[in-house]
Structure formats: structure tokens, C-alpha cells
Enzyme design. Structure first.
Site, PDB file in Angstrom:
ATOM      1  N   ASP A 233       0.862  -1.187   0.000  1.00  0.00           N
ATOM      2  CA  ASP A 233       0.000   0.000   0.000  1.00  0.00           C
ATOM      3  C   ASP A 233       0.895   1.233   0.000  1.00  0.00           C
ATOM      4  OD1 ASP A 233      -2.202   1.606  -0.028  1.00  0.00           O
ATOM      5  OD2 ASP A 233      -3.036   0.929   1.889  1.00  0.00           O
TER       6      ASP A 233
ATOM      7  N   ASP B 192      -3.712   7.317  -3.578  1.00  0.00           N
ATOM      8  CA  ASP B 192      -5.067   7.825  -3.786  1.00  0.00           C
ATOM      9  C   ASP B 192      -5.480   8.696  -2.599  1.00  0.00           C
ATOM     10  OD1 ASP B 192      -4.717   5.243  -2.581  1.00  0.00           O
ATOM     11  OD2 ASP B 192      -6.886   5.078  -2.401  1.00  0.00           O
TER      12      ASP B 192
ATOM     13  N   CYS C  26     -15.779 -21.889  18.249  1.00  0.00           N
ATOM     14  CA  CYS C  26     -14.676 -21.988  17.305  1.00  0.00           C
ATOM     15  C   CYS C  26     -13.779 -23.151  17.720  1.00  0.00           C
ATOM     16  CB  CYS C  26     -13.876 -20.683  17.317  1.00  0.00           C
ATOM     17  SG  CYS C  26     -12.432 -20.745  16.231  1.00  0.00           S
TER      18      CYS C  26
ATOM     19  N   CYS D 132      -8.450 -21.841  19.909  1.00  0.00           N
ATOM     20  CA  CYS D 132      -9.626 -22.132  20.727  1.00  0.00           C
ATOM     21  C   CYS D 132      -9.695 -23.599  21.133  1.00  0.00           C
ATOM     22  CB  CYS D 132     -10.901 -21.723  19.987  1.00  0.00           C
ATOM     23  SG  CYS D 132     -10.918 -19.966  19.600  1.00  0.00           S
TER      24      CYS D 132
HETATM   25  N1  GUN Z   1      -6.466   1.187   3.137  1.00  0.00           N
HETATM   26  C1  GUN Z   1      -7.761   1.238   3.538  1.00  0.00           C
HETATM   27  N2  GUN Z   1      -8.494   1.996   2.688  1.00  0.00           N
HETATM   28  C2  GUN Z   1      -7.647   2.446   1.741  1.00  0.00           C
HETATM   29  C3  GUN Z   1      -7.826   3.264   0.584  1.00  0.00           C
HETATM   30  O1  GUN Z   1      -8.910   3.748   0.279  1.00  0.00           O
HETATM   31  N3  GUN Z   1      -6.717   3.490  -0.191  1.00  0.00           N
HETATM   32  C4  GUN Z   1      -5.498   2.947   0.130  1.00  0.00           C
HETATM   33  N4  GUN Z   1      -4.473   3.191  -0.679  1.00  0.00           N
HETATM   34  N5  GUN Z   1      -5.314   2.193   1.218  1.00  0.00           N
HETATM   35  C5  GUN Z   1      -6.376   1.936   2.013  1.00  0.00           C
HETATM   36 ZN    ZN Z   2     -10.697 -19.760  17.385  1.00  0.00          ZN
END
Ligand code: GUN
Ligand code: ZN
Length: 688
Positions: free
Chosen positions: A89, A124, A274, A279
Site C-alpha cells: 500500500d 489515492d 470456534c 480455541c
Molecule cells: N487502506 C484502507 N483503505 C484504503 C484506501 O482507500 N486506499 C489505500 N491506498 N489504502 C487503504
Molecule cells: Zn478460534
């Protein structure tokens, strides 16, 4: 690099995404790995959780001089100790949380590429999804600009361009359309974390649909920041392929336990439903008594187990053709999800394009939302557009679904009694069944999903209203001299008696009553004989291939003969001039085509109906029965649905083969990978 579909249901798919570090099967959950301190070691993610792909944050690496240097020197795979695909990211989320990031948009894309990320994300912009429209519009415009510039920097890295647009469906649609023009590889739907955190599931569904329907179908879609299993099924149903989860550790950090349908605080739990390794080893009491630092990684592990389990459940549902049923169950997890699921019904006409025409599993009628699914919608649409009643059947006898199928078997004693009582006059009668799907003419009782459905007998007023609409639609196209209804369907009896005056329906209490009424109203003495099997063949062909198909295939009738199944006594094979032209598949009620039938249909049905047109290069292979790959397709009928029987032709409209479509018409022209048509038979093979 490309994406292909292996199995599908709804708009959901099991796919394969190719990356520089190998293939990933989707839907996939990418655990978020913190480059500074992974909660669960990466080796464990691989060994125990079988993670095929992970996600980390390039901005955190970029901002830390040591990590940054190491990442640039040895690559992100070495840095994290993971050999498979890594998505990174960009820092957009940090921008959202802190309002600022110390990096330029293009710089962070370059950095992701330089450290060898498999899938990098643009920087973004998003904020509060309920922010004023003009502000959100500006974020969208800036995001699109950054995406346009980032494409030039992507190199071998797959580039993910995020759809933004807050809670505004038209801004989402616009953003998705603009990003579609770019050479991006993955399309995340972003800015949805605030919607999920606040249980704004209706807005979430609107956002997903308005984005997805405007994105290229051949590219995978990632629902950014969605790590809670309670929405996986619905999100996959709507076409999401990738998920990332930081939730497993974020929730664990404040003792929140993730379950498939909800989140519970540990302190509120006395039992954990679970059996994951955590668990199985510890009970709730032991977990509660632990020190926080000891407990946190355990709950994180439980949370991740539950999340992966739900992904597997979703995949299995896709393979079985039960994804709608699973999503419908999950929609009961919270009232906001129920409301969200209802929103999906508004888009059924668009979703229907991607939904297979036949499925492995029966259609389960689980709630009134079931009627908003593509199957009932498609049945109603095709019946309206493609079906005409047999010309000589002037009296309709409507028999209500009594909960048993096949209907003709359920009604076999009534029908033989009636035949005996009426003699030749029975040739005036058209039998049809009143069902939750509406009116089902006897000729169509075996087609999917009519026969392949499980439906209870008590209906809500909304459901009865649906049936009433379908009746209205049917009678506006198919008129009769008389309509009779035989009581016996509990809720349907009430409905029909209420509307009997509108359609001049005679209510009958038993078969004797039906016979007497028909005798009384049948003044004509000349009765034309009917061939019920031929009527069925024509009706099924028209329903499956389009109006006029039945005539093209089965007229003149003296050329046609059929063979019944020895086991079931039903029509199995159809011959024309003693050549096999069609097989009627007992499990689906639909035909499979032989090349001879395809030629008859091509002559009759206007181009491009039912056709998949391939280029010269593919012709010799397809003729010999090889499958059709998308890159050879030059044109096709946009109305083709997955699992439909289709005709492969060359550019002169000569029939080359018959087969089963695996993609919808709109997808065939766009996909680069996978099989578009599984050819059943080529013309050359069939000549011998
Ligand atoms: N992580 C959670 N939401 C977003 C998003 O809208 N854009 C990006 N780049 N990372 C995220
Ligand atoms: Zn569990």
C-alpha cells in the site's frame, strides 16, 4: 500479467491472478504484515494459514531509513522473508488518518517498484465518505490524475488504481470509468473503512456495485481495508476478488474476537464457538486470565483463522453454485446487512449478465430477497420475451405448486382422471403450474431453476405480490378463451380467488369440477390433435435460444423424431432426418446442440444471436473440437450468459463448433486469459 476465471457464481469468481512472484487463487485474503513488528511471523502465515499473498505498507518502509535502505538493497521479499506475491500500500491510509504524508505521489509508486513489489498502489485520496460532494469530487479528480501519471512508472509491477468517490454512487461510477481507461492491473475500491466501521452496509453495497459495474470485468477488484469475514460472501457476490486484513490484529489489540457473523468483546464471551488451534487449546476463562501481551497474539491468530475459513467457505459456495444462498444467510447477521442485501435487488438486471444460467445446486428459496436474484428475474424475462402458448390450447388449467416436484408427477392422478373424463376435449387444455416464479407452462416445468428449486409453501404478501405481477405479465401476452384454477395451493388459492375477476378465472374445487366446466364451455366439436412432446421441444428451444428457434429446429414436424430415456421416460434425444441434432439434459432441462442444430439456428436467428465469432487462426482448431480462447474472438453476442449453449462461427457466419460458454458475452471480448467457450463438438469431428 493477467487474470482468468475458473469458476463463478453471481458476480463472484474463483480466479487466478498472475504476478511476478507467482499465481494467486482468488478470492484471496491478504494478511497485513507490519514491516516493523509482524504480529504473526511470516513463516507461520505461509505454513499454518497457507497465505498465498500478503500485503505490507510501503510508506512505513519508506519513512524508516533502515528499512528503506534494506528494502532497496535486498527487495521487499527478502525484507519480509516471503517468496510469494507481495502487495504494497502507498500511504493513502496514513494520509487519511494523519491528514498528511511526507512523500510525493509518484515517488511512492517508484519506491514500490524499486523494492520489487508485485502489486503497488497509487497514492489515492480519500476522507470522510459523507463529506460534501464537491470536496469528494475533488478527491476523485486528483486520484484519477495521480493514477494517470503512475501508469508510466509501473514497469513490471502490477499497478492498483483505487476507485474513490465517498458514498456517492455517481462519483464512484465516474471514477471507475475514468480509471478503466488506464493500463491498470488491479482495481481497489477504497475509502470504505469508515463505512464498515460504522456498519453503513447499505452505502457500502451501493459503493461496491456502482464501482464494480463500471470497472473492466477482466481485472481483479480489491475491497480495501475490509478484513471482516461477515461481509466476504456479499462482497465476493458483488465481484470483489481481493481482501486485506489488518483487522485480525487491530481487533485483537482491544480484545475483540472475530466470528463469521459478528465481533464480540472477549469479556462478553463465556464460550467461543470456534475450534481453531487457539480455541482448541485454550478456553475463554484461560484467555481472560492471561496477561494482555500473551493474549493479544493468540486472539489475532484466532481472528485470522476465522477470516481464512470464511474465504474457503465462500470459494466452496462458488463451486457449488450456492454463493447467493451463503450471502443471503450472512445478510441475516445484522439488520444493516439485511437492508444492504435488499439494495442488491435494484441491480438484478445488470448482475444477471454475469450469473450462470445453470448451477450445480438447486435454487433455495430462503427469504423474500431470494426473488430478487437473477434466476427468477431471468425466468420472468425469458418467459415474457420468448414464450408463446401452444396455438391450439385455448383453455388454461392452472394448477398450484403443492410443494412436490416434478409437477406432472405430483398431479399425475388428477391429469389422468381429467383425460379420461374429457377424452378428445383434453386437446383444448393447456396445463400450467402456478409457482413462486410465476406461471410455468407444462412444457417448461423441467428447466433450471423451476425444477431445480427448493421452495416452501407459505409465502409473504410481498412474495404473493410478485406472483401476481408475473401472472399479469403472462396474461398480457398469452390470452385464452377460458382460465380455470384448481384449488389446492393454500396461499396461492387466496391470491387467485382475490384476482379471479380480473382474469376471468373459474375457481374449481376438484377434477370433476374442472371436467364439468370444460365440457360446459367447449361448444366446438372439432378438436385438433396436439403433439405434446413437440410443443415441449418448441417451448424449451424458444426459451433457451430465442423466439423462432423452435420453429427453425422442429419444423416441418414430419422430419423430427425423438427418443425417450429408458430410465425416466422423458425426451432424451432429438433427431432430424434421422440425424441426432439435440440432447435434452435431464438435470438442467436444457438442450445441448449438435452442429446440425447450430446450422439451423444460425440460418434463422439474426446475427449475432448465440454466436461467438473467431478469426481464421482459430478456425482449424475449433473445427476439430478445441476450446475457444478469448484472444481469437472477433465478435460475439453480448447477450450470452455463462454456461449457455453457444455456436462458434467464422467471420462468414459458417458454423465451426458448438459448446458451452464460460464467460458472458460482455466478458468474451475483454478477457485475455482462460477459456471462453468449452467446445463440445467441432464440425469436422462430427462428419465422420
Ligand atoms: N487502506 C484502507 N483503505 C484504503 C484506501 O482507500 N486506499 C489505500 N491506498 N489504502 C487503504
Ligand atoms: Zn478460534
Amino acid at each position: 500479467m493477467a487474470f482468468e476465471i475458473k469458476y463463478r457464481d453471481g458476480m463472484g469468481r474463483i480466479g487466478l491472478l498472475e504476478t511476478p512472484h507467482g499465481r494467486v487463487e482468488t478470492p484471496a485474503l491478504m494478511p497485513v504484515v507490519n514491516p516493523k513488528k509482524p504480529v504473526i511471523p511470516v513463516e507461520e502465515l505461509v505454513k499454518t494459514y497457507k497465505s498465498e499473498i500478503i500485503i505490507t505498507n510501503s510508506y512505513i518502509i519508506y519513512r524508516d531509513p533502515e528499512l528503506r535502505e534494506e528494502a532497496l538493497k535486498r527487495g521487499v521479499h527478502e525484507l519480509l522473508g516471503f517468496k510469494g506475491p507481495i502487495m504494497t500500500d502507498s500511504g493513502a491510509f496514513q494520509m487519511y488518518v494523519y491528514g498528511d504524508v511526507q512523500v510525493e505521489p509518484l515517488e511512492i509508486v517508484r519506491f514500490q517498484r524499486e523494492m520489487g513489489s508485485d502489486i503497488g498502489v497509487i497514492l489515492d485520496i480519500f476522507g470522510n465518505p459523507y463529506e460534501e460532494e464537491s470536496v469528494v469530487r475533488w478527491w476523485v479528480e486528483e486520484t484519477v490524475k495521480r493514477a494517470q501519471m503512475a501508469v508510466a512508472e509501473k514497469g513490471n509491477m502490477l499497478l492498483a488504481c483505487t476507485v474513490q468517490g465517498g458514498r456517492y454512487p455517481h462519483l464512484r461510477a465516474e471514477c471507475a470509468r475514468k480509471l478503466s481507461e488506464l493500463d491498470a492491473d488491479v482495481y481497489p475500491i477504497g475509502g470504505v473503512v469508515p463505512l464498515m466501521e460504522n456498519y453503513k452496509f447499505r452505502d457500502l453495497v451501493e459503493v461496491i456495485i456502482s464501482s464494480k459495474l463500471n470497472l473492466p470485468p477482466e481485472k481483479p477488484v480489491h475491497l480495501f481495508g475490509c478484513g471482516h469475514p461477515m461481509i466476504f460472501a456479499i462482497a465476493v457476490l458483488l465481484g470483489c476478488d481481493l481482501f486485506d486484513s489488518a483487522s485480525y490484529s487491530k481487533y485483537a489489540a482491544d480484545d475483540r474476537v472475530i466470528l463469521p457473523t459478528r465481533t464480540v468483546r472477549l469479556e462478553e464471551l463465556d464460550y467461543i464457538p470456534c475450534s481453531c488451534p487457539v480455541c482448541s487449546k485454550y478456553d475463554v476463562k484461560e484467555l481472560k486470565e492471561m496477561r494482555r501481551e500473551e493474549r493479544f497474539p493468540l486472539i489475532a491468530r484466532h481472528n485470522l483463522f476465522v477470516s481464512f475459513e470464511e474465504i474457503r467457505r465462500v470459494k466452496q459456495a462458488i463451486k457449488e453454485g450456492m454463493l447467493w444462498e451463503l450471502a443471503e444467510q450472512r445478510a441475516r447477521a445484522h439488520p444493516n446487512l439485511t437492508a444492504a442485501f435488499r439494495v442488491i435487488g435494484k441491480y438484478v438486471d445488470k448482475m444477471e449478465r454475469y450469473d450462470p444460467v445453470i448451477k450445480k445446486s438447486a435454487f433455495f428459496h430462503l427469504s423474500c430477497e431470494s426473488l430478487s436474484r437473477p434466476e427468477p428475474y431471468r425466468y420472468a424475462k425469458r418467459l415474457k420475451e420468448r414464450y408463446k402458448r401452444p396455438p391450439d390450447a385455448k383453455i388454461l388449467l392452472l394448477l398450484p405448486d403443492r410443494g412436490e416436484k416434478p409437477y406432472t408427477v405430483d398431479y399425475s392422478s388428477e391429469l389422468s382422471e381429467l383425460k379420461k373424463a374429457l377424452g378428445d376435449l383434453f386437446n383444448h387444455v393447456h396445463v400450467a403450474f402456478l409457482t413462486i416464479f410465476g406461471i410455468v407452462p407444462i412444457e417448461l416445468e423441467e428447466i433450471y431453476p423451476v425444477q431445480q428449486s427448493v421452495i416452501q409453501k407459505r409465502f409473504t404478501s410481498d412474495e404473493l405480490k410478485y406472483v401476481e405481477h408475473r401472472m399479469l405479465e403472462y396474461f398480457s401476452k398469452n390470452t385464452y378463451e377460458h382460465v380455470l384454477y384448481l384449488r389446492g395451493g393454500v396461499d396461492f388459492d387466496d391470491l387467485v380467488s382475490r384476482i379471479a375477476y380480473r382474469f376471468l378465472i373459474s375457481m374449481c374445487d376438484d377434477v370433476g369440477d374442472v371436467a364439468d366446466t370444460i365440457k360446459r364451455i367447449s361448444q366446438e366439436t372439432t378438436v385438433r390433435p396436439r403433439v405434446f412432446e413437440l410443443e415441449k421441444l418448441i417451448a424449451v428451444a424458444d426459451y433457451q435460444f430465442g423466439e423462432g428457434a423452435g420453429e427453425a429446429l422442429f419444423m416441418p414436424a414430419d422430419k423430427i423424431r425423438w427418443e425417450l430415456s429408458k430410465q425416466t421416460g422423458k425426451i432424451r434425444f432429438v433427431y432430424r432426418d434421422d440425424e441426432l441434432i439435440l440432447t435434452l439434459v435431464p438435470t438442467t432441462g436444457f438442450f445441448t446442440l449438435m452442429p446440425r442444430a447450430a446450422k439451423l439456428l444460425v440460418r434463422r436467428l439474426e446475427y449475432p444471436r448465440l454466436r461467438v465469432v473467431v478469426n481464421e487462426d482459430a478456425e482449424p482448431f475449433v473445427k476439430r473440437g478445441r476450446s475457444v480462447f478469448p484472444k481469437f474472438i472477433v465478435d460475439c453476442d453480448p447477450e450470452i450468459r455463462p454456461e449457455e449453449e453457444v455456436i462458434v462461427v467464422n467471420e462468414n457466419d459458417d458454423v465451426l463448433a458448438v459448446g458451452r460458454a464460460l464467460l458472458s458475452g460482455v466478458e468474451m471480448k475483454r478477457f485475455r486469459r482462460g477459456v471462453a467457450v468449452k467446445v463440445r463438438r467441432g464440425v469436422e469431428k462430427s462428419k465422420k
